[in-house]
Design a protein around this motif. Structure first.
Motif, PDB file in Angstrom:
ATOM      1  N   MET A 205       0.808  -1.223   0.098  1.00  0.00           N
ATOM      2  CA  MET A 205      -0.029   0.003  -0.039  1.00  0.00           C
ATOM      3  C   MET A 205       1.069   1.375  -0.061  1.00  0.00           C
ATOM      4  SD  MET A 205      -2.634  -1.468   2.623  1.00  0.00           S
ATOM      5  CE  MET A 205      -3.168  -3.006   2.368  1.00  0.00           C
ATOM      6  N   ALA A 206       2.019   1.308   0.787  1.00  0.00           N
ATOM      7  CA  ALA A 206       2.816   2.277   0.844  1.00  0.00           C
ATOM      8  C   ALA A 206       3.548   2.591  -0.707  1.00  0.00           C
ATOM      9  CB  ALA A 206       3.976   2.316   1.925  1.00  0.00           C
ATOM     10  N   ARG A 207       3.905   1.569  -1.323  1.00  0.00           N
ATOM     11  CA  ARG A 207       4.434   1.776  -2.600  1.00  0.00           C
ATOM     12  C   ARG A 207       3.315   2.115  -3.630  1.00  0.00           C
ATOM     13  NH1 ARG A 207       6.123  -4.101  -3.612  1.00  0.00           N
ATOM     14  NH2 ARG A 207       6.451  -3.286  -5.853  1.00  0.00           N
ATOM     15  N   THR A 208       2.271   1.640  -3.549  1.00  0.00           N
ATOM     16  CA  THR A 208       1.283   2.012  -4.286  1.00  0.00           C
ATOM     17  C   THR A 208       0.782   3.636  -4.172  1.00  0.00           C
ATOM     18  OG1 THR A 208      -0.035   0.092  -4.306  1.00  0.00           O
ATOM     19  CG2 THR A 208      -1.461   1.938  -5.065  1.00  0.00           C
ATOM     20  N   ALA A 209       0.739   4.256  -3.195  1.00  0.00           N
ATOM     21  CA  ALA A 209       0.579   5.446  -2.770  1.00  0.00           C
ATOM     22  C   ALA A 209       1.636   6.529  -3.007  1.00  0.00           C
ATOM     23  CB  ALA A 209       0.554   5.792  -1.098  1.00  0.00           C
ATOM     24  N   VAL A 210       2.821   5.991  -2.981  1.00  0.00           N
ATOM     25  CA  VAL A 210       4.054   6.893  -3.478  1.00  0.00           C
ATOM     26  C   VAL A 210       4.134   6.961  -5.032  1.00  0.00           C
ATOM     27  CG1 VAL A 210       6.674   7.163  -3.684  1.00  0.00           C
ATOM     28  CG2 VAL A 210       5.383   6.589  -1.392  1.00  0.00           C
ATOM     29  N   GLU A 211       3.956   5.835  -5.649  1.00  0.00           N
ATOM     30  CA  GLU A 211       3.848   5.614  -7.177  1.00  0.00           C
ATOM     31  C   GLU A 211       2.915   6.424  -7.746  1.00  0.00           C
ATOM     32  OE1 GLU A 211       3.784   1.490  -7.748  1.00  0.00           O
ATOM     33  OE2 GLU A 211       5.802   1.186  -7.144  1.00  0.00           O
ATOM     34  N   LYS A 212       1.695   6.705  -7.123  1.00  0.00           N
ATOM     35  CA  LYS A 212       0.666   7.398  -7.563  1.00  0.00           C
ATOM     36  C   LYS A 212       0.752   8.812  -7.507  1.00  0.00           C
ATOM     37  CE  LYS A 212      -2.277   4.276  -9.313  1.00  0.00           C
ATOM     38  NZ  LYS A 212      -2.794   4.251 -10.742  1.00  0.00           N
ATOM     39  N   ALA A 213       1.330   9.154  -6.344  1.00  0.00           N
ATOM     40  CA  ALA A 213       1.968  10.586  -6.020  1.00  0.00           C
ATOM     41  C   ALA A 213       2.402  11.316  -7.524  1.00  0.00           C
ATOM     42  CB  ALA A 213       2.635  10.830  -5.002  1.00  0.00           C
ATOM     43  N   LEU A 214       3.126  10.433  -8.175  1.00  0.00           N
ATOM     44  CA  LEU A 214       3.742  11.027  -9.371  1.00  0.00           C
ATOM     45  C   LEU A 214       2.714  11.413 -10.669  1.00  0.00           C
ATOM     46  CD1 LEU A 214       7.188   8.979  -9.224  1.00  0.00           C
ATOM     47  CD2 LEU A 214       6.771  11.433  -8.401  1.00  0.00           C
ATOM     48  N   ASP A 227      -7.489   6.205   1.718  1.00  0.00           N
ATOM     49  CA  ASP A 227      -8.160   5.146   1.451  1.00  0.00           C
ATOM     50  C   ASP A 227      -7.170   3.890   1.849  1.00  0.00           C
ATOM     51  OD1 ASP A 227     -10.353   6.127   0.591  1.00  0.00           O
ATOM     52  OD2 ASP A 227     -10.022   5.828  -1.581  1.00  0.00           O
ATOM     53  N   LEU A 228      -6.225   3.940   1.436  1.00  0.00           N
ATOM     54  CA  LEU A 228      -5.093   3.016   1.566  1.00  0.00           C
ATOM     55  C   LEU A 228      -4.866   3.011   2.961  1.00  0.00           C
ATOM     56  CD1 LEU A 228      -2.535   3.658  -1.347  1.00  0.00           C
ATOM     57  CD2 LEU A 228      -4.183   1.568  -0.871  1.00  0.00           C
ATOM     58  N   PHE A 229      -4.732   4.067   3.694  1.00  0.00           N
ATOM     59  CA  PHE A 229      -4.387   4.046   5.245  1.00  0.00           C
ATOM     60  C   PHE A 229      -5.558   3.243   5.980  1.00  0.00           C
ATOM     61  CE2 PHE A 229      -5.546   5.621   9.430  1.00  0.00           C
ATOM     62  CZ  PHE A 229      -4.352   5.523  10.200  1.00  0.00           C
ATOM     63  N   VAL A 230      -6.830   3.387   5.508  1.00  0.00           N
ATOM     64  CA  VAL A 230      -7.966   2.536   6.202  1.00  0.00           C
ATOM     65  C   VAL A 230      -7.573   1.178   5.890  1.00  0.00           C
ATOM     66  CG1 VAL A 230     -10.379   2.276   6.054  1.00  0.00           C
ATOM     67  CG2 VAL A 230      -9.336   4.375   6.084  1.00  0.00           C
ATOM     68  N   ALA A 231      -7.214   0.851   4.682  1.00  0.00           N
ATOM     69  CA  ALA A 231      -7.094  -0.642   4.241  1.00  0.00           C
ATOM     70  C   ALA A 231      -5.977  -1.249   5.013  1.00  0.00           C
ATOM     71  CB  ALA A 231      -6.746  -0.682   2.700  1.00  0.00           C
ATOM     72  N   ALA A 232      -4.841  -0.697   5.351  1.00  0.00           N
ATOM     73  CA  ALA A 232      -3.989  -1.068   6.112  1.00  0.00           C
ATOM     74  C   ALA A 232      -4.153  -1.284   7.681  1.00  0.00           C
ATOM     75  CB  ALA A 232      -2.606  -0.082   6.278  1.00  0.00           C
ATOM     76  N   GLN A 234      -6.791  -2.495   8.320  1.00  0.00           N
ATOM     77  CA  GLN A 234      -7.619  -3.559   8.672  1.00  0.00           C
ATOM     78  C   GLN A 234      -6.816  -4.880   8.710  1.00  0.00           C
ATOM     79  OE1 GLN A 234     -10.925  -3.206   9.525  1.00  0.00           O
ATOM     80  NE2 GLN A 234      -9.822  -1.317   9.823  1.00  0.00           N
ATOM     81  N   THR A 235      -5.515  -4.757   8.424  1.00  0.00           N
ATOM     82  CA  THR A 235      -4.615  -6.195   7.974  1.00  0.00           C
ATOM     83  C   THR A 235      -4.353  -6.731   9.596  1.00  0.00           C
ATOM     84  OG1 THR A 235      -2.568  -4.690   8.024  1.00  0.00           O
ATOM     85  CG2 THR A 235      -3.783  -4.910   6.042  1.00  0.00           C
ATOM     86  N   THR A 236      -4.056  -7.821   9.377  1.00  0.00           N
ATOM     87  CA  THR A 236      -3.606  -8.425  10.579  1.00  0.00           C
ATOM     88  C   THR A 236      -2.256  -7.934  11.093  1.00  0.00           C
ATOM     89  OG1 THR A 236      -4.710 -10.479  10.000  1.00  0.00           O
ATOM     90  CG2 THR A 236      -2.770 -10.885  11.554  1.00  0.00           C
ATOM     91  N   ASP A 237      -1.314  -7.751  10.029  1.00  0.00           N
ATOM     92  CA  ASP A 237      -0.152  -7.170  10.541  1.00  0.00           C
ATOM     93  C   ASP A 237      -0.303  -5.667  11.299  1.00  0.00           C
ATOM     94  OD1 ASP A 237       1.411  -9.084   9.266  1.00  0.00           O
ATOM     95  OD2 ASP A 237       1.849  -8.330   7.619  1.00  0.00           O
ATOM     96  N   ALA A 238      -1.176  -4.919  10.808  1.00  0.00           N
ATOM     97  CA  ALA A 238      -1.402  -3.555  11.554  1.00  0.00           C
ATOM     98  C   ALA A 238      -1.625  -4.046  12.977  1.00  0.00           C
ATOM     99  CB  ALA A 238      -2.508  -2.870  10.882  1.00  0.00           C
ATOM    100  N   THR A 239      -2.777  -4.987  13.396  1.00  0.00           N
ATOM    101  CA  THR A 239      -2.866  -5.131  14.686  1.00  0.00           C
ATOM    102  C   THR A 239      -1.747  -5.572  15.724  1.00  0.00           C
ATOM    103  OG1 THR A 239      -5.442  -5.732  13.997  1.00  0.00           O
ATOM    104  CG2 THR A 239      -4.394  -6.600  16.104  1.00  0.00           C
ATOM    105  N   GLU A 240      -1.073  -6.402  14.779  1.00  0.00           N
ATOM    106  CA  GLU A 240       0.174  -6.959  15.509  1.00  0.00           C
ATOM    107  C   GLU A 240       1.129  -5.921  15.719  1.00  0.00           C
ATOM    108  OE1 GLU A 240       3.579  -9.490  16.317  1.00  0.00           O
ATOM    109  OE2 GLU A 240       1.249  -9.593  16.784  1.00  0.00           O
ATOM    110  N   GLY A 241       1.399  -5.214  14.742  1.00  0.00           N
ATOM    111  CA  GLY A 241       2.508  -4.139  14.829  1.00  0.00           C
ATOM    112  C   GLY A 241       2.118  -3.118  15.939  1.00  0.00           C
ATOM    113  N   MET A 242       0.761  -2.641  16.043  1.00  0.00           N
ATOM    114  CA  MET A 242       0.312  -1.914  17.261  1.00  0.00           C
ATOM    115  C   MET A 242       0.290  -2.447  18.718  1.00  0.00           C
ATOM    116  SD  MET A 242      -2.588   0.443  15.375  1.00  0.00           S
ATOM    117  CE  MET A 242      -3.557  -0.891  14.586  1.00  0.00           C
TER     118      MET A 242
END
Length: 256
Positions: A205-214, A227-232, A234-242
């Motif tokens: 998601m981070a790569r998608t956001a940076v690439e679209k910025a151009l 939109d991508l922040f919200v999607a992030a 909702q991932t299992t990794d986000a819950t684990e990271g926090m």
């Protein structure tokens, strides 16, 4: 095989294995790279490395003899094939890394630029020298180079066809790091380790956001980021990271 897929632990490795031709790309190799990117993606590695065999070249570009044999229609098909193959790297849910020893020229540099990261051994050289053959880059070079180093530097490199040394490449942002000589796979794995793997699902998601910025307006880019922040979130990794942050421990990301 001129292109092979292997593993180094949880890292997938695609090797360009045509050292007698400085790993120059022909149509068969382009097709093979595309197939192996798909195979690597199916195995869910933490990252994908690209390396070149022989030590003298990551990849010296396209096979010129093959270019001479094509008509206009075949040239367009070949260009689109290369572009589509390299664009597969943009859609991977994990990062890719080109480890460059020797030269990365023409299509070789275009492949490296399609990767998320690029590192190079001191003494490596880079360029898009197609203009010296009366040609222009055809595998995405005119689009990716300006995004990496800016329009002014990109048009100068492409219009002159000159080669760039490692120090300048690092200074202008063409590569991420200059490293000491060594085994390409080991160099790549060590670089990835320093980035703090494993990568969470939010990497894509981070790569998608940076690439679209151009390519979109600020307003559109901010909307996509939200939109991508919200999607992030909702991932299992986000819950684990926090949770790991609050519990003062290292997160155990799974890429989901």
């Amino acid at each position: 095989m001129n292109v092979t897929l292997s593993r180094s632990g949880d890292v997938a490795v695609i090797s360009l294995n045509r050292p007698e031709a400085m790993n120059a790309l022909n149509a068969e190799m382009i097709d093979r790279i595309g197939t192996l990117i798909d195979e690597a993606a199916a195995s869910s590695p933490r990252a994908l490395l690209f390396v070149g065999a022989g030590g003298k070249a990551f990849c010296a570009g396209a096979d010129i003899r093959e270019l001479l044999e094509r008509g206009a229609g075949a040239h367009r098909d070949a260009a689109r094939s290369g572009q589509c193959t390299f664009a597969k790297l943009d859609r991977l849910p994990f990062p890719s890394l080109a480890v460059i020893q020797g030269v990365a020229l023409g299509g070789g540099l275009e492949l490296a630029m399609a990767c998320t990261y690029r590192i190079a051994v001191a003494g490596a050289r880079f360029g898009l020298p197609e203009i010296k053959l009366g040609l222009i880059p055809g595998y995405g070079g005119t689009q990716r180079l300006p995004a990496l180093i800016g329009k002014a530097r990109a048009i100068e490199m492409i219009a002159s066809g000159r080669l760039v040394e490692t120090d300048e490449a690092a200074q202008i942002g063409l590569i991420h790091q200059v490293v000491e000589a060594g085994d390409s796979i080991d160099l790549g794995v060590r670089f990835l380790d320093r980035l703090g793997e494993p990568f969470p699902a939010a990497m894509r998601m981070a790569r998608t956001a940076v690439e679209k910025a151009l390519s979109v307006s600020l307003e559109e880019g901010l909307s996509l980021e939200a939109d991508l922040f919200v999607a992030a979130t909702q991932t299992t990794d986000a819950t684990e990271g926090m949770r790991a942050f609050l519990e003062k421990r290292k997160p155990a990301f799974t890429g989901r």
